[in-house]
Design a protein around this motif. Sequence first.
Motif, PDB file in Angstrom:
ATOM      1  N   TYR A 102       1.420  -1.151   0.106  1.00  0.00           N
ATOM      2  CA  TYR A 102       0.238   0.155  -0.153  1.00  0.00           C
ATOM      3  C   TYR A 102       1.414   0.768  -0.335  1.00  0.00           C
ATOM      4  O   TYR A 102       0.189   1.806  -0.484  1.00  0.00           O
ATOM      5  N   GLY A 103       1.632   1.467   1.372  1.00  0.00           N
ATOM      6  CA  GLY A 103       3.082   2.695   0.704  1.00  0.00           C
ATOM      7  C   GLY A 103       3.693   2.307  -0.285  1.00  0.00           C
ATOM      8  O   GLY A 103       3.482   3.784  -0.978  1.00  0.00           O
ATOM      9  N   PHE A 104       3.952   1.888  -0.913  1.00  0.00           N
ATOM     10  CA  PHE A 104       4.381   1.837  -2.780  1.00  0.00           C
ATOM     11  C   PHE A 104       3.473   2.367  -3.387  1.00  0.00           C
ATOM     12  O   PHE A 104       4.122   3.274  -3.983  1.00  0.00           O
ATOM     13  N   ALA A 105       2.009   1.466  -3.277  1.00  0.00           N
ATOM     14  CA  ALA A 105       1.271   1.533  -5.273  1.00  0.00           C
ATOM     15  C   ALA A 105       1.214   3.417  -4.161  1.00  0.00           C
ATOM     16  O   ALA A 105       0.720   4.069  -4.728  1.00  0.00           O
ATOM     17  N   ALA A 106       0.631   4.465  -2.732  1.00  0.00           N
ATOM     18  CA  ALA A 106       0.041   5.397  -2.572  1.00  0.00           C
ATOM     19  C   ALA A 106       1.828   5.866  -3.383  1.00  0.00           C
ATOM     20  O   ALA A 106       1.748   7.162  -3.547  1.00  0.00           O
ATOM     21  N   CYS A 107       3.059   5.591  -2.786  1.00  0.00           N
ATOM     22  CA  CYS A 107       3.895   6.641  -2.830  1.00  0.00           C
ATOM     23  C   CYS A 107       4.024   7.166  -4.843  1.00  0.00           C
ATOM     24  O   CYS A 107       4.721   8.202  -4.940  1.00  0.00           O
ATOM     25  N   LEU A 108       4.080   6.232  -5.344  1.00  0.00           N
ATOM     26  CA  LEU A 108       3.879   5.543  -6.706  1.00  0.00           C
ATOM     27  C   LEU A 108       2.850   6.121  -7.358  1.00  0.00           C
ATOM     28  O   LEU A 108       3.284   7.003  -8.540  1.00  0.00           O
ATOM     29  N   VAL A 109       1.766   6.392  -7.408  1.00  0.00           N
ATOM     30  CA  VAL A 109       1.081   6.888  -7.944  1.00  0.00           C
ATOM     31  C   VAL A 109       0.991   8.455  -7.507  1.00  0.00           C
ATOM     32  O   VAL A 109       0.395   8.806  -8.272  1.00  0.00           O
ATOM     33  N   ALA A 110       1.521   9.232  -5.760  1.00  0.00           N
ATOM     34  CA  ALA A 110       1.339  10.245  -6.113  1.00  0.00           C
ATOM     35  C   ALA A 110       2.248  10.540  -6.425  1.00  0.00           C
ATOM     36  O   ALA A 110       2.254  11.140  -7.117  1.00  0.00           O
ATOM     37  N   GLY A 111       3.734   9.901  -6.791  1.00  0.00           N
ATOM     38  CA  GLY A 111       4.731  10.162  -7.391  1.00  0.00           C
ATOM     39  C   GLY A 111       4.453  10.891  -9.312  1.00  0.00           C
ATOM     40  O   GLY A 111       4.666  12.075  -9.806  1.00  0.00           O
ATOM     41  N   PHE A 112       3.330  10.007  -9.593  1.00  0.00           N
ATOM     42  CA  PHE A 112       3.008   9.657 -11.211  1.00  0.00           C
ATOM     43  C   PHE A 112       1.969  11.349 -10.942  1.00  0.00           C
ATOM     44  O   PHE A 112       2.177  11.662 -12.337  1.00  0.00           O
ATOM     45  N   ALA A 113       1.435  11.400 -10.505  1.00  0.00           N
ATOM     46  CA  ALA A 113      -0.159  12.545 -10.139  1.00  0.00           C
ATOM     47  C   ALA A 113       0.986  14.316 -10.543  1.00  0.00           C
ATOM     48  O   ALA A 113      -0.024  14.401 -11.103  1.00  0.00           O
ATOM     49  N   CYS A 114       1.922  13.734  -9.466  1.00  0.00           N
ATOM     50  CA  CYS A 114       2.626  15.213  -9.355  1.00  0.00           C
ATOM     51  C   CYS A 114       3.467  15.202 -10.634  1.00  0.00           C
ATOM     52  O   CYS A 114       3.113  16.313 -11.392  1.00  0.00           O
ATOM     53  N   MET A 115       3.992  14.465 -11.688  1.00  0.00           N
ATOM     54  CA  MET A 115       4.049  14.006 -12.540  1.00  0.00           C
ATOM     55  C   MET A 115       3.323  14.517 -13.661  1.00  0.00           C
ATOM     56  O   MET A 115       3.522  15.427 -14.112  1.00  0.00           O
ATOM     57  N   LEU A 116       2.331  13.993 -13.325  1.00  0.00           N
ATOM     58  CA  LEU A 116       0.648  14.877 -14.558  1.00  0.00           C
ATOM     59  C   LEU A 116       0.544  15.965 -14.412  1.00  0.00           C
ATOM     60  O   LEU A 116       0.787  16.712 -15.656  1.00  0.00           O
ATOM     61  N   LEU A 117       0.641  16.421 -12.982  1.00  0.00           N
ATOM     62  CA  LEU A 117      -0.078  17.855 -13.038  1.00  0.00           C
ATOM     63  C   LEU A 117       1.168  19.272 -12.806  1.00  0.00           C
ATOM     64  O   LEU A 117       0.479  20.147 -13.517  1.00  0.00           O
ATOM     65  N   SER A 118       2.248  18.475 -13.581  1.00  0.00           N
ATOM     66  CA  SER A 118       3.179  19.607 -13.469  1.00  0.00           C
ATOM     67  C   SER A 118       3.169  19.782 -14.803  1.00  0.00           C
ATOM     68  O   SER A 118       3.424  20.908 -15.528  1.00  0.00           O
TER      69      SER A 118
END
Length: 160
Positions: free
Chosen positions: A36-52
């Motif tokens: 869950y921690g891995f998935a949450a960080c990975l999704v949050a990271g990709f979300a930040c990259m997409l929002l950028s």
Amino acid sequence: MWNFGQSILGGNEEDREEFLEDSDGLCNLSPVQRMYGFAACLVAGFACMLLSLIVFAKPIKFAVLFTFGNLLAVGSTAFLIGPVQQIRMMFDPVRIYATAIYIGFVVIALICALWIHNKILTIIAIICEICALIWYSLSYIPFARGMVSRLTVRFFDTEI
């Protein structure tokens, strides 16, 4: 019943214990919590990259969001293998230079964005950061960097 530790490590009980004790007592997460921690960080990271990409016209905001997303995505694997093992793998002799270059470009991108406030330097630093991240990621795939190097030489080697 499906067991995360057995599925990743092939069912060896000794490997499973090492997997669970890798955090050196600092953090005792179950395998499911690690996923869950891995998935949450990975999704949050990709979300930040997409929002950028939304703020691409403002390179300073773009650089901060993109770099933060990058760090979250790279750091997400620490949940799977533990932070100590992540650091060991990052500074392994095989990928020490790739790690140093990647971290260097992350720092340069943030300095260009937050301190210098130069849009052109920020964009150049982000492009270099992306290239360094790709090279760093290829270091985890056997023979990938050698293959990419040979292909690059083959594609761009011209005789005049």
